[in-house]
Design an enzyme around this catalytic site. Structure first.
Site, PDB file in Angstrom:
ATOM      1  CG  ASP A 229      38.703  14.541  89.906  1.00  0.00           C
ATOM      2  OD1 ASP A 229      38.431  15.302  90.849  1.00  0.00           O
ATOM      3  OD2 ASP A 229      37.866  14.157  89.073  1.00  0.00           O
ATOM      4  CG  HIS A 242      26.408  11.675 100.249  1.00  0.00           C
ATOM      5  ND1 HIS A 242      27.376  12.419  99.614  1.00  0.00           N
ATOM      6  CD2 HIS A 242      25.237  12.320 100.022  1.00  0.00           C
ATOM      7  CE1 HIS A 242      26.823  13.480  99.038  1.00  0.00           C
ATOM      8  NE2 HIS A 242      25.525  13.440  99.274  1.00  0.00           N
ATOM      9  CG  ASP A 246      31.224   8.578 102.715  1.00  0.00           C
ATOM     10  OD1 ASP A 246      31.528   9.496 101.933  1.00  0.00           O
ATOM     11  OD2 ASP A 246      30.521   8.748 103.730  1.00  0.00           O
ATOM     12  CD  GLU A 272      34.997  14.837  93.398  1.00  0.00           C
ATOM     13  OE1 GLU A 272      34.499  15.353  92.384  1.00  0.00           O
ATOM     14  OE2 GLU A 272      34.672  15.171  94.559  1.00  0.00           O
TER      15      GLU A 272
END
Length: 361
Positions: A229, A242, A246, A272
């Site tokens: 994570d 974002h 990404d 994630e």
């Protein structure tokens, strides 16, 4: 200067030139290999092979790739992704029996002058293959899958008897990359690839988990699972957007994918979170691998367009199915993933940027 000294000097000059030429050739081969291994798709790979080799090596005027393609799978992929004047015109779908007739075991390169039949078969779009050719077998997993074909206007560029080690090495890498590209395209077509990162998705992981647990149940060895994570990923998205998020996810996928074996699985589980499945890996080995991955990400540079370095870390939960143990309940796959998820939760609660291995009582 006497004649002996003159002869020695000429020999030294000749050897020095040969060493420089060899280094240039090796450098060119390395560049082509790196580009092939990093190619994102089959059309790009064919372009790199058929256009990159003539650009890199003087004397090679054209290159084609011929492969057995009975279902025209490769042909469709290349035509769908290639520009009209790209390497797509240099791919040849060759019948299996014709391919088998090009070589005899042990499969070795064919070098020499080009005849009309060979030219029509492998170089029909390339009149420059008029002098000599090298036709090198593409072999993958012990099977002849095609040929890498190089042509020259010079009748003496490829002559029988010259060393073929580099040709065979390049063909081996090309065969591996072609095979990997086809498998990657199949995954995308089957909906088993994450479109953002290019790695497998959750659906593929769950399929492989069931297969590996079934194999483990037949006493095939330990099975390690990891859940990764990205720490504080929401803050990255909120602060930088974002698109930056990404880019971080794609880079982490690349870092996690380094050094994996063919039997290992790396997938984006969602958001994630990433998951790894390592068959035949002991808990001690798995813990060492997890720590190496955690450290690799912590010490990697994550640079956003503004030139700012991001500090990115991950938390990892890990668990293992041991061979010969029958206390995992009716569904060992469910047990394994619950343990991994719980270990990841502990890693996050303990401060993140750490590996926690599930302790089974």
């Amino acid at each position: 200067m006497d004649q002996a000294s003159t002869t020695q000097e000429r020999e030294w000059i000749r050897l020095s030139k040969q060493l420089r030429d060899n280094e240039r050739i090796w450098s060119g081969f390395r560049q082509i290999e790196v580009r092939m291994i990093g190619s994102p798709s089959l059309p790009d790979l064919i372009d790199i092979i058929t256009l990159g080799i003539p650009e890199t090596f003087p004397g090679i005027d054209c290159v084609t790739v011929a492969c057995a393609d009975p279902e025209y799978e490769m042909t469709r992929l290349i035509e769908a992704g290639g520009a009209p004047d790209s390497g797509a015109r240099s791919f040849v779908a060759i019948p299996r029996e014709t391919l088998d007739g090009l070589f005899t075991r042990p499969w070795r390169p064919r070098l020499g002058p080009v005849d009309e039949r060979l030219h029509a078969l492998l170089f029909s779009n390339h009149p420059c293959a008029s002098g000599s050719v090298a036709v090198t077998p593409l072999v993958r997993r012990g099977e002849l899958i095609g040929s890498l074909n190089q042509g020259s206007r010079d009748p003496r560029h490829f002559i029988p008897g010259i060393a073929t080690d580099l040709l065979e090495h390049l063909a081996a890498v090309a065969a591996m990359c072609i095979d990997n590209s086809i498998n990657h395209e199949r995954l995308k077509l089957d909906g088993l690839t994450d479109p953002l990162t290019g790695i497998s998705n959750r659906r593929f992981f769950e399929r492989r988990l069931a297969e590996e647990v079934e194999r483990w149940a037949r006493r095939a060895g330990p099975l390690v699972c990891m859940l990764v994570d990205v720490d504080f990923f929401k803050q990255v998205n909120d602060q930088y957007g974002h698109q930056v998020g990404d880019r971080v996810l794609r880079q982490i996928a690349s870092l996690l994918g380094q050094d994996l074996r063919g039997s290992d699985v790396l997938a984006r589980y969602g958001g994630e979170e990433f998951v790894l499945l390592l068959p035949g890996t002991t808990p001690v080995q798995g813990a060492a691998i997890a720590e190496r991955l955690r450290s690799r990400i912590e010490h990697s540079a994550f640079v956003i367009p503004e030139g700012i370095d991001l500090d990115v870390t991950v938390s990892i939960g890990m668990a293992c199915l041991q061979p010969g143990v029958d206390s995992y309940g009716p569904d060992p796959a469910v047990w394994l993933f619950k343990q991994v998820d719980a270990a990841l939760y502990q890693a996050k609660e303990a401060g993140r940027n750490r590996v926690i291995q599930a302790v089974v009582s």
